[in-house]
Motif scaffolding. Sequence first.
Motif, short mmCIF file in Angstrom:
data_model
loop_
_atom_site.label_atom_id
_atom_site.label_comp_id
_atom_site.label_asym_id
_atom_site.label_seq_id
_atom_site.Cartn_x
_atom_site.Cartn_y
_atom_site.Cartn_z
N PRO A 6 0.83 -1.22 0.00
CA PRO A 6 0.00 0.00 0.00
C PRO A 6 0.86 1.26 0.00
O PRO A 6 1.91 1.30 0.64
CB PRO A 6 -0.81 -0.12 1.29
N ILE A 7 0.41 2.25 -0.75
CA ILE A 7 1.09 3.55 -0.79
C ILE A 7 0.03 4.65 -0.83
O ILE A 7 -1.13 4.39 -1.09
CB ILE A 7 2.03 3.68 -2.01
N CYS A 8 0.46 5.86 -0.61
CA CYS A 8 -0.42 7.02 -0.71
C CYS A 8 -0.41 7.52 -2.16
O CYS A 8 0.65 7.65 -2.77
CB CYS A 8 0.06 8.13 0.22
N HIS A 9 -1.58 7.77 -2.70
CA HIS A 9 -1.70 8.18 -4.10
C HIS A 9 -2.03 9.67 -4.27
O HIS A 9 -2.27 10.11 -5.39
CB HIS A 9 -2.77 7.34 -4.79
N ASP A 10 -2.05 10.42 -3.20
CA ASP A 10 -2.48 11.83 -3.28
C ASP A 10 -1.65 12.65 -4.26
O ASP A 10 -2.20 13.42 -5.05
CB ASP A 10 -2.46 12.47 -1.89
N TRP A 12 0.08 11.65 -6.81
CA TRP A 12 -0.18 11.24 -8.20
C TRP A 12 -1.53 11.78 -8.68
O TRP A 12 -1.63 12.28 -9.80
CB TRP A 12 -0.12 9.73 -8.34
N LYS A 14 -2.97 14.40 -7.76
CA LYS A 14 -2.79 15.83 -8.00
C LYS A 14 -2.18 16.05 -9.39
O LYS A 14 -2.58 16.96 -10.13
CB LYS A 14 -1.90 16.43 -6.91
N HIS A 128 -11.34 8.43 -10.16
CA HIS A 128 -11.02 9.84 -9.94
C HIS A 128 -11.67 10.75 -10.98
O HIS A 128 -12.06 11.88 -10.66
CB HIS A 128 -9.50 10.03 -9.94
N SER A 183 6.68 5.40 -4.23
CA SER A 183 6.42 6.38 -3.17
C SER A 183 7.34 7.59 -3.29
O SER A 183 6.94 8.70 -2.93
CB SER A 183 6.58 5.73 -1.80
#
Length: 193
Positions: A6-10, A12, A14, A128, A183
């Motif tokens: 799992p990673i944060c996609h915020d 990307w 954006k 999205h 990441s």
Amino acid sequence: MLHLQPICHDAWLKQVDEDLDQILIDHAYCERKAASTAMALINAYTEDRDLCREMKRIIEEELEHFEMVLEILDARQIEFHRLTPGPYGKSLNECIRKREPERILDRLLVASLIEARSCERFSLLAKHVSQRDPELSVFYAGLFESEARHHTTYVQLAEKYADRNLVRDRLNELSHQEAEIISAGSSLPRMHS
């Protein structure tokens, strides 16, 4: 199923909001590179008929996707042009060990992780943009299945070259490295930035 960490996609997402055109152009290149990777595996392991058969199928699908993305670019009047590649693919390929039989195992597993991350990104992108661009959302949702199948095919082929537990352990190691690479991100708006 996709063997991703799992990673944060915020960041990307954006980039998607700020420069969707560049993401779409890069996606076309990703499909072409995926076909090239499969062809390189045929060239390197021609004696493996099962591998060659599966790579032929992947090449055909990836080139079909490449053409589909080009059609989207044309319909949106987005000029398809060369892009500076992001660091993702090069960084991930540096994880591949140099000597056989470890090399074939890693090449297959790295390809599987790239397919898995693409699958995840297509799903994120579909959700999205669903409100503002339903047509594009449907397109990306439709690619999910084939990318997931490619991921599975690469893992299954890897299991021909090593014990299943060894494959899973190495896939887990590479998955951690892939998560660190993705990441870290990139300032370039790319499908894998």
